[in-house]
Design a protein around this motif. Sequence first.
Motif, short mmCIF file in Angstrom:
data_model
loop_
_atom_site.label_atom_id
_atom_site.label_comp_id
_atom_site.label_asym_id
_atom_site.label_seq_id
_atom_site.Cartn_x
_atom_site.Cartn_y
_atom_site.Cartn_z
N ILE A 51 3.92 59.16 36.75
CA ILE A 51 4.21 57.92 36.04
C ILE A 51 5.48 58.08 35.21
CG2 ILE A 51 3.39 56.29 34.28
CD1 ILE A 51 0.53 56.90 35.16
N ASP A 52 5.55 59.19 34.45
CA ASP A 52 6.71 59.40 33.58
C ASP A 52 8.01 59.44 34.38
OD1 ASP A 52 5.06 59.45 31.42
OD2 ASP A 52 5.01 61.63 31.22
N LYS A 53 7.96 60.14 35.48
CA LYS A 53 9.17 60.29 36.31
C LYS A 53 9.60 58.93 36.86
CE LYS A 53 11.89 62.43 39.46
NZ LYS A 53 12.64 63.60 39.62
N VAL A 54 8.66 58.18 37.43
CA VAL A 54 9.00 56.89 38.04
C VAL A 54 9.53 55.93 36.97
CG1 VAL A 54 8.10 54.89 39.30
CG2 VAL A 54 7.37 57.19 39.94
N CYS A 55 8.86 55.90 35.81
CA CYS A 55 9.29 54.98 34.75
C CYS A 55 10.69 55.34 34.26
CB CYS A 55 8.30 55.00 33.58
SG CYS A 55 6.74 54.23 34.02
N HIS A 56 10.96 56.62 34.14
CA HIS A 56 12.29 57.04 33.70
C HIS A 56 13.36 56.57 34.71
CE1 HIS A 56 15.48 59.37 31.92
NE2 HIS A 56 15.58 60.17 32.97
N LEU A 57 13.10 56.80 35.98
CA LEU A 57 14.08 56.39 37.00
C LEU A 57 14.29 54.88 36.98
CD1 LEU A 57 12.95 58.66 40.01
CD2 LEU A 57 14.99 58.95 38.58
N VAL A 58 13.19 54.13 36.85
CA VAL A 58 13.30 52.67 36.86
C VAL A 58 14.11 52.20 35.65
CG1 VAL A 58 11.98 50.53 36.60
CG2 VAL A 58 11.23 52.26 38.24
N LYS A 59 13.80 52.79 34.50
CA LYS A 59 14.47 52.37 33.27
C LYS A 59 15.98 52.62 33.34
CE LYS A 59 14.07 52.66 28.32
NZ LYS A 59 14.37 53.78 27.47
N GLU A 60 16.37 53.66 34.07
CA GLU A 60 17.78 54.05 34.10
C GLU A 60 18.52 53.61 35.37
OE1 GLU A 60 19.17 55.15 31.54
OE2 GLU A 60 17.44 55.75 30.34
N HIS A 61 17.92 52.75 36.16
CA HIS A 61 18.50 52.49 37.49
C HIS A 61 19.73 51.58 37.46
CE1 HIS A 61 16.29 48.58 37.66
NE2 HIS A 61 17.20 48.26 38.55
N MET A 62 20.04 50.98 36.29
CA MET A 62 21.06 49.94 36.28
C MET A 62 22.47 50.38 35.89
SD MET A 62 20.48 47.11 37.49
CE MET A 62 21.85 46.21 36.79
N PHE A 63 22.78 51.67 35.97
CA PHE A 63 24.13 52.08 35.57
C PHE A 63 25.16 51.54 36.58
CE2 PHE A 63 22.37 55.30 38.32
CZ PHE A 63 23.38 55.54 39.21
N LEU A 64 26.30 51.11 36.06
CA LEU A 64 27.35 50.58 36.93
C LEU A 64 28.62 51.35 36.66
CD1 LEU A 64 26.58 46.78 36.48
CD2 LEU A 64 26.19 48.15 38.54
N TYR A 65 28.90 52.33 37.47
CA TYR A 65 30.03 53.22 37.22
C TYR A 65 31.35 52.54 37.56
CZ TYR A 65 33.33 56.97 37.64
OH TYR A 65 34.45 57.74 37.50
N THR A 66 32.33 52.73 36.67
CA THR A 66 33.71 52.34 37.00
C THR A 66 34.62 53.50 36.61
OG1 THR A 66 34.22 51.44 34.81
CG2 THR A 66 33.25 49.91 36.41
N ASP A 67 35.84 53.47 37.14
CA ASP A 67 36.79 54.55 36.84
C ASP A 67 37.15 54.61 35.36
OD1 ASP A 67 36.83 55.30 39.46
OD2 ASP A 67 38.51 53.98 39.98
N GLU A 68 36.86 53.54 34.65
CA GLU A 68 37.19 53.51 33.21
C GLU A 68 36.27 54.40 32.38
OE1 GLU A 68 37.46 50.05 34.72
OE2 GLU A 68 39.40 51.05 35.00
N TRP A 69 35.15 54.85 32.94
CA TRP A 69 34.24 55.69 32.16
C TRP A 69 35.02 56.91 31.63
CZ3 TRP A 69 28.51 56.71 33.91
CH2 TRP A 69 27.84 55.48 34.05
N SER A 70 34.89 57.17 30.32
CA SER A 70 35.53 58.36 29.75
C SER A 70 34.68 59.59 30.10
CB SER A 70 35.59 58.22 28.22
OG SER A 70 34.26 58.17 27.73
N ASN A 71 35.25 60.78 29.90
CA ASN A 71 34.46 61.99 30.13
C ASN A 71 33.22 61.99 29.24
OD1 ASN A 71 36.10 62.91 32.08
ND2 ASN A 71 37.21 64.39 30.78
N ALA A 72 33.38 61.50 27.99
CA ALA A 72 32.23 61.46 27.08
C ALA A 72 31.15 60.53 27.66
CB ALA A 72 32.66 60.98 25.71
N ALA A 73 31.56 59.43 28.26
CA ALA A 73 30.58 58.50 28.85
C ALA A 73 29.85 59.19 30.00
CB ALA A 73 31.29 57.24 29.33
#
Length: 455
Positions: free
Chosen positions: A321-343
């Motif tokens: 349950i913990d694993k699935v919920c974590h993945l679902v909660k974090e599934h919406m990242f939208l990467y762009t080249d503008e992401w800094s190294n810190a990001a």
Amino acid sequence: MTKNIDPVLKEIAAIFNNAGKEIYLVGGAVRDMLMGKKIHDWDLATDASPEEVTAVMRSNKGKVIPTGIKHGTVTVLYKNKSCEVTTFRTESDYSDGRRPDKVSYAATIEEDLSRRDFTMNAIALSLPSCKVVDPFNGAKDIKSELIRCVGEAAQRFNEDGLRPLRAVRFASQLGFIIEQETLDAIPGALSVCEKVSWERVRDEIDKILASSLPSQGFNLMRETGLLKLFIPELERCFGVEQKGFHEFDVFGHSLLACDYAAANNFSRELRLAALFHDIGKPDVRALDKTSGVYTFYRHEEVSADMNRTIMERLKYPNAVIDKVCHLVKEHMFLYTDEWSNAAVRRFIARIGEDNLDDIYRLRRADIYGFSGRNPDYRSIEKLVDRVNKILKEGSAFTIKNLAIGGNDLMAAGIPGGKILGVILKELLETVLDDPAQNTPEKLLEIAGRIFKERG
Ligand code: ATP
Ligand code: MG
């Protein structure tokens, strides 16, 4: 077909025959054999009582464990092989649709076969002769790829409310069609299905998920009313349009994502995450008046919460349950080249190094589910490159990996308790921003400053 029989099984059969007892291969093993598939477990049926099975095997250097003695089943271990041996049974009295009130033994293999669920599962192979006993024409149904109840479907479903879900699960697993009378009997049996224990339901859902095209099973569950009974949250996604985002409704999109996970042999956790990643969308959908498209703000958080409710109901283990919920909660990242190294470093810290591959997989499944055609994974590939470069730098992504720990802070005069946790969290934020700060001297200095301000 005889050549597929394991020689050890033939030896076991000879032991029974020498004792004047009948023994048959039954259930999934015979079905798989007739379909030309590899057999995974050996289920045997015999006219010997469990006590007789025990005596006969023990006097021939076999080991016997009374694994399911209540149902007349024992596990026989012989020459490093294991098989389940069940005394011929009949199941006559069901009063609650969950399980028979009592198990009584049957006299013949035919009677034993008549209590089984589907014709394809009610075929026996006499051992060692390999003579087929098939009183309900199961072999013919296997050839026609049909799932048909033994006897009258409505009555058989009334006896055990798990059977409708088993029919759907086999349809998904084998790619078979549920024969019309059997299919038509499902909606009328839902009040019996409701009584089945959640663990048994979960095992069938897991088997649908493990099949090569889970959408087949979940579509059938919806059409027959089983989905509304067991996962109403997913049923509600049907018809929830997402114009402006996707060409599919939330239900169709989720099934496509799940099929992608299955087609790529992803784990059970990932298949569940793909199925449930958008389950909160019906709750947060809003129409943006100016653009005329739907928005689904924070749906990943709502979905993760609902996931927990569903999976707890289905009695999944907490770690799953913990694993699935974590993945679902974090599934919406939208990467762009503008992401800094810190990001990028914050992304690694948030997801956790061990989960990175899985979150990429889930995102791929999600993107596939947008259209099911020509998915564009370039942004994920670019993120993977960035993450791998940053990982090579060997910086700290967790509090545990900081250059100092709680003990060092206490040795420097900071008291234990809540403030310690606050400071460590902030130190990690600092290091994620600038890994050069990850030395004992620098971190102690920063810690002292935070303590002065907040301590
Ligand atoms: P699998 O490949 O999933 O193991 P299987 O057919 O062997 O498929 P099991 O659940 O292992 O399924 O059950 C073994 C056999 O017992 C079935 O083939 C069927 O004959 C009988 N059986 C199992 N569950 C039921 C049930 N609920 N009602 C009637 N018969 C059942
Ligand atoms: Mg089996």
